[in-house]
Design an enzyme around this catalytic site. Structure first.
Site, PDB file in Angstrom:
ATOM      1  N   ASP A 159      68.680  53.749  45.041  1.00  0.00           N
ATOM      2  CA  ASP A 159      69.582  52.725  45.247  1.00  0.00           C
ATOM      3  C   ASP A 159      69.374  51.979  46.088  1.00  0.00           C
ATOM      4  O   ASP A 159      67.797  51.941  46.696  1.00  0.00           O
ATOM      5  CB  ASP A 159      71.008  53.611  45.484  1.00  0.00           C
ATOM      6  N   HIS A 191      62.831  64.249  45.446  1.00  0.00           N
ATOM      7  CA  HIS A 191      62.576  64.106  47.651  1.00  0.00           C
ATOM      8  C   HIS A 191      62.806  65.741  47.642  1.00  0.00           C
ATOM      9  O   HIS A 191      62.782  66.732  47.677  1.00  0.00           O
ATOM     10  CB  HIS A 191      64.094  63.708  48.102  1.00  0.00           C
TER      11      HIS A 191
END
Ligand SMILES: Nc1nc2c(c(=O)[nH]1)N[C@@H](CN(C=O)c1ccc(C(=O)N[C@@H](CCC(=O)O)C(=O)O)cc1)CN2
Ligand SMILES: NCC(=O)N[C@@H]1O[C@H](COP(=O)([O-])[O-])[C@@H](O)[C@H]1O
EC number: 2.1.2.2
Length: 350
Positions: free
Chosen positions: A295, A263
Site C-alpha cells: 500500500d 520482506h
C-alpha cells in the site's frame, strides 16, 4: 496436389497438443509451516471466464499456456477442439467440423446432448466427454444450442520487480517452469542496471526493463514510467521480490491491491530497507519473513503470510539474511500458488 494433414490444418495455432491434468504440487497443504490469511480474490486483468463447476468424477483440463488472460473466454465457438476419443462412444458420430462447409452448415453445427457416460455430456462434438461441464447443456447455452466447455484459466501473469541478486525471482522462475503451477513470469523490471536478478531473467528468456530514478526529473515521473513499463506486460499481479524502491500514488492507482512484497522480517516489526540489520540491532531471538500486499505506506499493507526463523548466536546480517531467504523463497512460491487458487476459476473456486 498432395493432401495435407487435415487434422493439423484444422487445429488453431494456440490449440494444445495434449491435455494436462490440473492439480499442482505447489498448493499449500496444512502443516507446511507458516501462517497465512485468505487472499483477495483478484483475477486476470483481462476478462477471466468464470468457469462452471465440475461434477463429481469429471476432470478439469488445462488451457494452453500461450493463451493470455485478456483473450476471450473459450466457448463452443472458439474453444480448441481435440479430436474424438473413439473408446468413449460405441458409434463415432459425424463430427460437425468434418463436414464440408456448405451454405447451410457454415455456422457451427449444434452438438447433440446426452449419451456419452455422463448423462448430460455432449456427443456429436469433438471435446472429450470428461471435459464437458455437468451444466454444459443447461441454461441459455442449451437454448442457443451451444455448449460451454470446462477449460482452466490461463496462467496468472506476473511482473517481478528486483534490485539485487534475484534469488526470490529464481524461485518463482523455477516454480513457473512446472506447467501445473498456474503462473508465469511475463517480465522482470529493475530500478538499476547490472544486477544478477536481470541476468537470471535474461537467462530464462524473460523480457526485462530498467527504470532508474535518476533518469527522471521527479520521483512522480519515475513512478509513472515504472507503471507504464509494467503495463506493457498486462500483469495480473506485480511481485516486489527484493525491489528496493518505494512505489508511489500513480503506481498504486494502477496496481494497488495486486502488488505483493516480500520482506525479511516479521512485520509490523522492522519495516524499511534494512530490516535484517535493524532486527539484529534490536536483539530479537526470533525473526522471519512476511509476504504482504503493498500500500502507500512503508511495509504497512495487509499481511498475507509469515514464517519464523530463529536468530542464532553469532549471526551476522549476512548469515541471518541468507537463512531468512531460504524460508522466504518457499513462502513466496507458496503464496503465489494461493493467488492462483484464489482467483475466479482458480482451483479453490472449482
Ligand atoms: N509504497 C510501497 N512501496 C514498496 C513497499 C511498500 O511497502 N510500500 N515495499 C517495498 C520493499 N521494501 C521492503 O519490503 C522497501 C524497499 C525500499 C524502501 C526504501 O526506503 N527505499 C528507499 C531507497 C533505499 C535504497 O535504495 O537503499 C527509496 O525508495 O527511496 C523501503 C522498503 C517495495 N516498494
Ligand atoms: N525491504 C525490501 C527487502 O529488504 N527485500 C529483501 O531483499 C531480499 C532480496 O533477495 P534476492 O535479491 O536474493 O531475491 C529478500 O530478503 C527481500 O525480502
Amino acid at each position: 496436389m498432395p493432401r495435407a494433414d487435415v487434422s493439423a490444418r484444422r487445429r488453431p495455432p494456440s490449440a494444445p497438443r495434449r491435455w494436462k491434468r490440473w492439480p499442482s504440487r505447489h498448493r499449500r497443504t496444512s502443516g507446511r509451516g507458516g501462517t497465512s490469511r485468505s487472499l483477495p480474490s483478484v483475477g486476470c486483468a483481462g476478462s477471466p471466464a468464470r468457469l462452471p463447476r465440475r461434477g463429481p468424477g469429471e476432470r478439469a483440463l488445462r488451457r494452453p499456456r500461450s493463451a493470455s488472460c485478456s483473450e476471450p473466454a473459450p466457448n463452443a465457438l472458439n474453444a480448441p477442439k481435440p479430436s474424438c476419443t473413439p473408446q468413449t462412444r460405441s458409434r463415432r458420430p459425424t463430427s460437425p467440423s468434418r463436414r464440408r462447409p456448405t451454405k447451410s452448415t457454415a455456422r457451427p453445427a449444434k452438438p447433440i446432448c446426452g449419451g456419452t457416460g455422463h448423462p448430460r455430456a455432449p456427443i456429436g462434438c469433438q471435446v472429450p466427454p470428461q471435459v464437458a461441464s455437468k451444466r454444459a447443456c443447461e441454461g441459455p447455452q442449451r437454448a442457443a444450442g451451444y455448449h460451454r466447455w470446462v477449460l482452466p484459466p490461463s496462467p496468472l501473469r506476473l511482473v517481478v520487480l528486483v534490485s539485487g541478486s534475484g534469488t526470490l525471482l529464481q524461485a518463482l522462475l523455477d516454480a513457473c517452469a512446472d506447467s501445473t503451477y498456474g503462473a508465469k513470469v511475463v517480465a522482470v523490471g529493475a530500478d538499476r542496471d547490472g544486477i544478477a536478478g536481470l541476468e537470471r531473467a535474461e537467462k530464462a528468456g524473460i523480457p526485462t526493463f530498467v527504470r532508474r530514478v535518476r533518469d527522471y526529473d521527479s520521483r512522480e515521473e519515475w513512478d509513472r514510467a515504472l507503471a507504464d513499463a509494467v503495463a506493457q506486460y498486462r500483469p495480473d499481479w506485480v511481485i516486489s521480490a527484493g525491489f528496493m524502491k518505494l512505489v508511489g500514488a500513480e503506481f498504486l492507482a494502477r496496481y494497488g491491491g495486486r502488488m505483493l512484497n516480500t520482506h525479511p522480517a516479521l512485520l509490523p516489526s522492522f519495516p524499511g530497507a534494512h530490516a535484517v540489520r535493524d532486527s539484529l540491532a534490536h536483539g530479537v531471538k526470533v525473526t522471519g519473513c512476511t509476504v504482504m500486499v503493498v500500500d502507500e505506506g512503508v511495509d504497512t499493507g495487509p499481511i498475507i503470510a509469515q514464517r519464523a526463523v530463529d536468530v542464532i548466536a553469532g549471526d551476522t546480517e549476512d548469515s541471518l539474511h541468507e537463512r531468512i531467504k531460504e524460508v522466504e523463497r518457499d513462502l513466496l512460491v507458496t503464496t503465489v500458488a494461493d493467488l492462483v487458487a484464489a482467483r475466479p476459476g482458480g482451483r479453490a473456486d472449482r
